[in-house]
Write an enzyme that holds these catalytic residues in place. Structure first.
Site, PDB file in Angstrom:
ATOM      1  N   ASP A 106      -6.665   6.826  -0.611  1.00  0.00           N
ATOM      2  CA  ASP A 106      -6.498   5.916  -2.112  1.00  0.00           C
ATOM      3  C   ASP A 106      -5.201   5.577  -0.849  1.00  0.00           C
ATOM      4  O   ASP A 106      -4.613   5.904  -0.115  1.00  0.00           O
ATOM      5  CB  ASP A 106      -5.467   6.678  -2.974  1.00  0.00           C
ATOM      6  CG  ASP A 106      -6.979   6.708  -4.054  1.00  0.00           C
ATOM      7  OD1 ASP A 106      -8.269   6.725  -4.041  1.00  0.00           O
ATOM      8  OD2 ASP A 106      -6.758   8.356  -4.688  1.00  0.00           O
ATOM      9  N   HIS A 154      -8.541  -0.090  -6.822  1.00  0.00           N
ATOM     10  CA  HIS A 154      -7.458   1.061  -7.225  1.00  0.00           C
ATOM     11  C   HIS A 154      -6.458   0.604  -8.183  1.00  0.00           C
ATOM     12  O   HIS A 154      -5.066   1.256  -8.575  1.00  0.00           O
ATOM     13  CB  HIS A 154      -6.259   2.311  -5.881  1.00  0.00           C
ATOM     14  CG  HIS A 154      -6.422   3.394  -7.019  1.00  0.00           C
ATOM     15  ND1 HIS A 154      -6.535   3.773  -7.464  1.00  0.00           N
ATOM     16  CD2 HIS A 154      -4.559   3.844  -5.870  1.00  0.00           C
ATOM     17  CE1 HIS A 154      -6.428   5.354  -7.203  1.00  0.00           C
ATOM     18  NE2 HIS A 154      -4.878   5.267  -6.312  1.00  0.00           N
ATOM     19  N   HIS A 200      -1.141   0.370 -10.119  1.00  0.00           N
ATOM     20  CA  HIS A 200      -1.290   2.020 -10.101  1.00  0.00           C
ATOM     21  C   HIS A 200      -0.360   2.943 -11.746  1.00  0.00           C
ATOM     22  O   HIS A 200       0.636   3.761 -11.176  1.00  0.00           O
ATOM     23  CB  HIS A 200      -0.324   2.451  -9.004  1.00  0.00           C
ATOM     24  CG  HIS A 200      -0.994   4.006  -8.515  1.00  0.00           C
ATOM     25  ND1 HIS A 200      -0.698   5.022  -8.983  1.00  0.00           N
ATOM     26  CD2 HIS A 200      -2.229   3.941  -7.775  1.00  0.00           C
ATOM     27  CE1 HIS A 200      -0.925   6.390  -8.104  1.00  0.00           C
ATOM     28  NE2 HIS A 200      -2.266   5.676  -7.962  1.00  0.00           N
ATOM     29  N   HIS A 205      -5.586  10.659   1.458  1.00  0.00           N
ATOM     30  CA  HIS A 205      -4.966   9.603   0.892  1.00  0.00           C
ATOM     31  C   HIS A 205      -4.384   9.170   2.709  1.00  0.00           C
ATOM     32  O   HIS A 205      -3.892  10.091   3.326  1.00  0.00           O
ATOM     33  CB  HIS A 205      -3.520   9.495   0.031  1.00  0.00           C
ATOM     34  CG  HIS A 205      -3.775  10.220  -1.486  1.00  0.00           C
ATOM     35  ND1 HIS A 205      -4.221  11.418  -1.753  1.00  0.00           N
ATOM     36  CD2 HIS A 205      -3.853   9.312  -2.411  1.00  0.00           C
ATOM     37  CE1 HIS A 205      -4.482  11.965  -2.601  1.00  0.00           C
ATOM     38  NE2 HIS A 205      -4.055  10.566  -3.258  1.00  0.00           N
TER      39      HIS A 205
END
Length: 273
Positions: free
Chosen positions: A74, A130, A134, A226
């Site tokens: 991510d 994504h 966010h 990540h």
């Protein structure tokens, strides 16, 4: 008048019997056709279904006979280690999936003379959505959900020409409406069944132990990492070799998941029909 002869009576009985059989045959064929239509319709709706007990589920893992797993990153903030991560992946010829926010795409568009998104694609990695900002997707209206998805979708398409189709909700936060809206936008919603916990910054050994000894690790697992976490790049080389020694092969999500004719079980495992 004259009565029917025995021969004529028998002929009449046979005639009536044939008429009854024909009517029965038409009835049977009608019933069979109806049942077949119901079955076909049921199969068609079942062929591609993410619904389990009335809940829309994202893909947490995939049922596969092969020892294939997907490593995912991510990318929402930070960029210090991205180039190093790409170098390690190239060294091992491992292809992964990067889920990018719109903010990250805008903040880090360059890798030397080339746009970083082109580097990802050129190296054989997937680009995933994504969201733009966010946010917790389940708390947004359906229209806001679409904006969160399609804003970053258009950014990446403008930069690279690539049409993304993999979506990971921020914070892993979803509900039925999130999965349905993503589907309407042409996206498969992706979760994970193995969390590296790299975002907790516990250190290299913690990442290695958490992933390689995870109770859910198995064929078709999806691993969450990540790119901006403190120790991920330091752990990556050993993580890859350790999992390869366990017999696993890394594939990007685009090769792991099924695009159609699948259903889900209660744990979010995608199963081919």
């Amino acid at each position: 008048g004259f009565g029917m002869t025995d021969y004529q009576k028998k002929l009449e009985e046979k005639k009536q019997k044939l008429i009854r059989m024909a009517k029965y045959g038409v009835l049977v064929l009608t019933v069979l056709a109806t049942v077949r239509g119901i079955v076909i319709n049921a199969r068609q709706s079942f062929f591609t279904s993410s619904t389990v007990d009335g809940r829309e589920l994202p893909i947490y893992c995939v049922e596969t006979k092969e020892p294939e797993i997907a490593l995912t990153f991510d990318a929402a903030w930070g960029n210090e280690d991205t180039a190093r991560i790409l170098e390690i992946l190239k060294k091992h010829q491992v292809h992964v999936t990067f889920f990018m926010t719109g903010g990250w795409v805008e903040s880090y568009p360059d890798d030397g003379d080339a746009q970083r998104e082109y580097t990802f694609l050129a190296d054989g990695h997937d680009l995933g959505n994504h969201s733009e900002n966010h946010k917790n997707m389940s708390q947004l209206s359906d229209e806001e959900k679409k904006q969160e998805l399609m804003t970053v979708h258009e950014k990446v398409r403008t930069l690279t020409g690539y049409e993304m189709f993999l979506f990971r909700p921020p914070y892993g936060d979803y509900d039925n409406a999130v999965v349905k809206t993503a589907k309407e936008c042409g996206y498969y919603t992706i979760q994970w069944d193995v969390d590296s916990l790299d975002w907790k910054d516990y250190g290299v050994d913690s990442i290695l132990k958490t992933v390689t000894e995870h109770k859910h690790l198995g064929n078709g697992s999806i691993i969450l990492c990540h790119n901006g976490a403190k120790y991920t790049a330091d752990a990556l080389d050993t993580l890859i070799t350790t999992l390869q020694e366990k017999g696993y092969t890394f594939v990007p999500l685009s090769e792991l998941i099924y695009r159609d004719q699948y259903h889900m079980n209660h744990e979010g495992r995608q199963i081919k029909n």
